[in-house]
Design a protein around this motif. Sequence first.
Motif, PDB file in Angstrom:
ATOM      1  N   ASP A  56     -95.662   4.853 -18.054  1.00 27.98           N
ATOM      2  CA  ASP A  56     -96.981   5.416 -17.774  1.00 27.98           C
ATOM      3  C   ASP A  56     -98.298   6.273 -18.270  1.00 27.98           C
ATOM      4  OD1 ASP A  56     -95.891   5.382 -14.842  1.00 27.98           O
ATOM      5  OD2 ASP A  56     -94.754   7.003 -14.855  1.00 27.98           O
ATOM      6  N   SER A  59    -100.069   2.642 -13.295  1.00 29.86           N
ATOM      7  CA  SER A  59     -99.185   4.165 -13.781  1.00 29.86           C
ATOM      8  C   SER A  59     -99.306   4.321 -12.714  1.00 29.86           C
ATOM      9  CB  SER A  59    -100.375   5.047 -14.896  1.00 29.86           C
ATOM     10  OG  SER A  59     -99.945   5.772 -15.108  1.00 29.86           O
ATOM     11  N   GLY A  60     -98.310   5.651 -12.864  1.00 29.21           N
ATOM     12  CA  GLY A  60     -97.629   6.059 -11.573  1.00 29.21           C
ATOM     13  C   GLY A  60     -97.528   5.410 -10.296  1.00 29.21           C
ATOM     14  N   SER A 111    -100.437  12.488 -16.042  1.00 32.36           N
ATOM     15  CA  SER A 111     -99.495  11.220 -16.351  1.00 32.36           C
ATOM     16  C   SER A 111    -101.092  11.076 -14.953  1.00 32.36           C
ATOM     17  CB  SER A 111     -98.831  10.747 -15.785  1.00 32.36           C
ATOM     18  OG  SER A 111     -97.621  11.462 -16.385  1.00 32.36           O
TER      19      SER A 111
END
Length: 181
Positions: A106, A172-173, A118
């Motif tokens: 992430d 990411s995430g 994040s």
Amino acid sequence: MGENTDKSVSDAAGIAAAAGRAAKDGPPPVHLWDPPFCGDLDMEIRADGTWFHEGTPIGRPEMVRLFASILKREGDDYFLVTPVEKVGIRVVDAPFVAVDAEIGADVVFITNVGDRVSAGAEHAIEMRGTPQEPRPYVHIRRGLWALIDRKTFYRLADAAMPDENGRMELHSGGTVFPLEP
């Protein structure tokens, strides 16, 4: 932002003291506060993330972090909010700057005021501007964004992968973010 009301506009020291009292048990819940508008304060956040009060840069990082903790956005306007008062301030671009990122599975952004987020569904990366002059941002909290500084954006671009159409994207995430406007 509105004009000054009959109440005198609080000074920055008074706002800071109230913010300090409100923040004793963690981040202040500014999203829950709806105090009366008390006028505009001569405070501005410039495009480079520098905070100014009455035309002078605020040199104490802890004071800037304190003000940042009570920043609230309503529509296109920005306010410093305490449980009992709300004062308007000017923001030239985004109120924060993402000055670094930890890039792994992430992407964790660090802002100029110490926030860490994040990237993901709640902290989206958004590209604005043009393909010739992209302006990348990351959502920090409650409608407050950070401009991603140039060196950090270059690091994101190095970590990005092309999609099936050749456009660069970052994961990411559990979310995919295109790195082109």
